[in-house]
Design an enzyme around this catalytic site. Structure first.
Site, short mmCIF file in Angstrom:
data_model
loop_
_atom_site.label_atom_id
_atom_site.label_comp_id
_atom_site.label_asym_id
_atom_site.label_seq_id
_atom_site.Cartn_x
_atom_site.Cartn_y
_atom_site.Cartn_z
N TRP A 74 0.56 -1.19 -0.02
CA TRP A 74 -0.39 -0.16 -0.03
C TRP A 74 0.74 1.62 -0.23
O TRP A 74 0.57 2.14 0.53
CB TRP A 74 -0.94 0.15 1.75
CG TRP A 74 -2.30 -0.65 1.33
CD1 TRP A 74 -1.16 -1.99 2.42
CD2 TRP A 74 -2.59 -1.21 0.78
NE1 TRP A 74 -2.65 -2.98 2.36
CE2 TRP A 74 -3.80 -2.70 1.20
CE3 TRP A 74 -3.29 -1.08 -0.53
CZ2 TRP A 74 -4.80 -3.35 0.32
CZ3 TRP A 74 -4.66 -1.59 -0.90
CH2 TRP A 74 -5.38 -2.76 -0.22
N GLU A 91 -3.31 6.19 6.36
CA GLU A 91 -3.51 7.07 8.25
C GLU A 91 -4.08 6.83 8.93
O GLU A 91 -3.66 7.82 10.02
CB GLU A 91 -2.76 9.22 7.71
CG GLU A 91 -2.47 9.07 6.96
CD GLU A 91 -1.28 9.53 6.72
OE1 GLU A 91 -1.15 10.68 8.22
OE2 GLU A 91 -0.49 10.50 6.16
C1 FAD Z 1 -5.00 3.94 -1.57
C2 FAD Z 1 -3.91 3.75 -0.33
C3 FAD Z 1 -2.41 4.19 0.21
C4 FAD Z 1 -1.94 4.29 1.12
N1 FAD Z 1 -0.49 4.79 1.30
C5 FAD Z 1 0.06 4.24 2.42
C6 FAD Z 1 0.88 4.75 2.48
O1 FAD Z 1 1.88 5.01 2.12
N2 FAD Z 1 2.20 3.89 3.87
C7 FAD Z 1 1.94 2.86 4.15
O2 FAD Z 1 2.71 2.85 5.66
N3 FAD Z 1 0.34 2.66 4.58
C8 FAD Z 1 0.20 3.32 3.95
N4 FAD Z 1 -1.42 2.51 3.27
C9 FAD Z 1 -2.12 1.56 4.39
C10 FAD Z 1 -2.96 2.46 5.32
O3 FAD Z 1 -2.61 3.28 6.35
C11 FAD Z 1 -3.74 1.03 5.91
O4 FAD Z 1 -4.33 0.25 4.36
C12 FAD Z 1 -4.78 1.01 6.97
O5 FAD Z 1 -4.22 1.55 7.85
C13 FAD Z 1 -5.26 -0.19 7.45
O6 FAD Z 1 -4.83 -1.39 7.74
P1 FAD Z 1 -5.37 -2.29 6.69
O7 FAD Z 1 -5.37 -2.08 5.41
O8 FAD Z 1 -3.99 -3.87 6.73
O9 FAD Z 1 -6.85 -2.40 7.10
P2 FAD Z 1 -6.38 -4.44 8.53
O10 FAD Z 1 -5.62 -3.98 9.76
O11 FAD Z 1 -6.35 -5.14 8.33
O12 FAD Z 1 -8.15 -3.63 9.21
C14 FAD Z 1 -8.88 -4.06 8.60
C15 FAD Z 1 -10.34 -3.92 9.10
O13 FAD Z 1 -10.54 -3.44 10.58
C16 FAD Z 1 -10.52 -2.61 10.83
N5 FAD Z 1 -9.31 -3.06 12.66
C17 FAD Z 1 -8.94 -3.08 12.50
N6 FAD Z 1 -7.84 -2.86 13.95
C18 FAD Z 1 -8.69 -2.82 15.15
C19 FAD Z 1 -9.24 -2.46 16.01
N7 FAD Z 1 -8.55 -2.28 17.08
N8 FAD Z 1 -10.98 -1.94 16.46
C20 FAD Z 1 -11.95 -1.80 16.03
N9 FAD Z 1 -11.32 -1.96 14.61
C21 FAD Z 1 -10.25 -2.40 14.00
C22 FAD Z 1 -9.93 -1.70 10.39
O14 FAD Z 1 -10.51 -0.70 10.89
C23 FAD Z 1 -10.68 -2.14 9.22
O15 FAD Z 1 -12.10 -1.77 8.87
C24 FAD Z 1 -1.98 2.93 2.36
C25 FAD Z 1 -3.38 2.61 1.67
C26 FAD Z 1 -4.27 2.71 1.05
C27 FAD Z 1 -5.83 1.93 0.49
#
Ligand code: FAD
Length: 447
Positions: free
Chosen positions: A156, A363
């Site tokens: 990502w 973020e």
């Molecule tokens: C287009 C795009 C650009 C991005 N750019 C960057 C970047 O430049 N650098 C970088 O490092 N990352 C980047 N990201 C990553 C982004 O920060 C993550 O996708 C985001 O933090 C969510 O992590 P995940 O996708 O692994 O979802 P997960 O952590 O697997 O979460 C899945 C779902 O579960 C929920 N969840 C997880 N934990 C909990 C909790 N404790 N309590 C309640 N709900 C919870 C989340 O809110 C979400 O709805 C980017 C993502 C996208 C889509």
């Protein structure tokens, strides 16, 4: 003292960013969204116009702007294209850990380079298996003498496919979680770095998002931004400074959606009159306006705190959460007032809807902002009101069942149901909820 006036310099920056957004960003946004490609030349123009890297301190030859200026610029650019705004602002996210680092030599070298030449730097905490849980990072950083060797992958990563430099968070041992994470500055061309294909996305298609793989990538000790054990806190401090700007992205996108809706309802007719004459439509505009205004106020407050040496963590979460959710609602309602036309690719609402959706995810998702805020409200927030059991008598001198206290001296509150009992001692049993004497707390002695 509160003062929401912008300085002449801030007004000038906003004016410049607005002109840039209208002249350079808006005309190419749809074409590149369709192509699913970053118009790199727009980023170069933003760099030349001084609208990128504005937070490099003067000490390193930069403009030394604050987070508020970043928010002002970003609102304007995001109003024209949230995806391009993400690409442009990503340098500030990538540089964030470096700006907060105590490695002066590294700062001088890389900040100097980024300031002078058009260089992109990305930020990587997320991995294929962990995003929200930053402490779950698995990318390995194994010590080899004073150097580190990186193995693992990131996912990502915004601008990852076009960045010259990368701020990579990795751990000496995943089992150590928070305590094992460090931050390292990697160059794209170093041996062992490979870039994945651009990830096909719903929106923000004018920004590049990729996975990055590290195979035995040697990081010299000079490129340690934060040693293992200090990386997690550094990532969180970085987010506290960048999340207000995500609020500004959302304000910009929502503002545009509102403006398009205002324009449309003044022209479109239904049932013999213009849409704007229906109060239901006017109220939708009112709701959009209040959400844009509220989101901007919260964003500016968080930015102001960051610029004034106040820990902005909580305000940044409030701003990011509110603005991201509000923008989603505003864009959705704006699309609604366009009727079927809103659902087409001929008007800008569908792109805004797709682009805006990301604000609730990157973020720190909206859920993670709620985790932060509930943690604060439930543990660290200092209440003004006394605990329920310590409240003064709700009706002075008269018990809640209307009977006067008589000549008895003391009042007792049942901690379970709130009943006030007057008497020298607590009753054996609460007459309302039947809880025993020990449920009662003495709340005052009558004079
Ligand atoms: C287009 C795009 C650009 C991005 N750019 C960057 C970047 O430049 N650098 C970088 O490092 N990352 C980047 N990201 C990553 C982004 O920060 C993550 O996708 C985001 O933090 C969510 O992590 P995940 O996708 O692994 O979802 P997960 O952590 O697997 O979460 C899945 C779902 O579960 C929920 N969840 C997880 N934990 C909990 C909790 N404790 N309590 C309640 N709900 C919870 C989340 O809110 C979400 O709805 C980017 C993502 C996208 C889509």
């Amino acid at each position: 003292m509160l003062d929401f006036n912008l300085t002449p310099e801030q007004r000038e920056v906003r004016k410049q960013a607005r002109a840039f957004a209208l002249l350079e960003v808006l005309p190419v946004a749809w074409e590149y969204d369709e192509k699913d490609e970053v118009p790199l030349f727009v980023l170069e123009k933003a760099f030349s116009a001084g609208l990128m890297n504005t937070d490099i301190p003067r000490h390193y030859g930069g403009k030394g702007f604050g987070i508020l200026e970043s928010a002002l610029i970003t609102e304007e650019v995001a109003a024209a294209c949230p995806g391009l705004a993400t690409s442009i602002f990503d340098n500030s996210l990538g540089m964030g850990p470096l700006l907060l680092s105590s490695n002066e030599k590294l700062k001088t070298n890389y900040l100097g380079e980024i300031r002078k030449n058009f260089k992109l730097i990305c930020f990587a905490t997320s991995e294929p298996v962990t995003g929200s849980d930053v402490s779950g990072i698995r990318c390995l950083a194994e010590a080899d003498g004073a150097d580190f060797v990186l193995n693992g992958s990131k996912y990502w990563i915004t601008n990852g496919g076009i960045a010259d430099y990368m701020t990579i968070f990795a751990t000496v041992d995943p089992k150590l979680r928070y305590e094992g994470i460090g931050a390292f500055l990697i160059e794209k061309n170093w041996p062992g770095v490979s870039i994945g294909r651009p990830i096909p996305k719903l929106g923000q298609r004018c920004s590049n998002t990729v996975g990055i793989r590290f195979e035995n990538v040697r990081v010299p000790k000079e490129n340690i931004i934060a040693p293992p054990g200090e990386g997690f806190a550094l990532a969180m401090k970085t987010f506290a400074r960048t999340r207000p700007v995500i609020g500004a992205f959302a304000v910009g996108a929502a503002r545009s959606a509102m403006e398009y809706a205002i324009d449309y309802v003044k022209k479109r007719r239904a049932f013999g009159k213009k849409l704007v004459n229906f109060q239901a439509v006017q109220f939708k505009i009112a709701d959009m306006y209040q959400k844009v205004e509220t989101a901007r106020l919260l964003t500016w407050k968080a930015a102001w705190e960051a610029d004034n040496g106040i820990d902005p963590t909580i305000s940044a979460s409030v701003a990011k959460l509110y603005a991201a959710e509000a923008a989603q609602e505003v864009v959705d309602e704006a699309l609604q007032v366009f009727g079927g036309y809103g659902y087409t690719r001929m008007f800008p609402l569908e792109k805004l809807l797709r682009d805006t959706r990301l604000f609730r995810i990157y973020e720190g998702t909206s859920e993670i902002q709620r985790v932060i805020l509930s943690g604060f409200a439930l543990n660290d927030y200092k209440p003004v009101m006394p605990a329920l059991e310590d409240l003064p008598l709700l009706r002075n001198g008269v018990s809640r069942d209307g009977r006067p206290p008589g000549k008895d001296r003391n009042a007792w509150r049942c901690r379970m149901c709130g009943h006030i009992h007057y008497g020298n001692r607590a009753p054996d049993m609460c007459p309302y909820c039947f809880f025993p004497e020990r449920a009662f707390k003495k709340i005052r002695s009558r004079p």
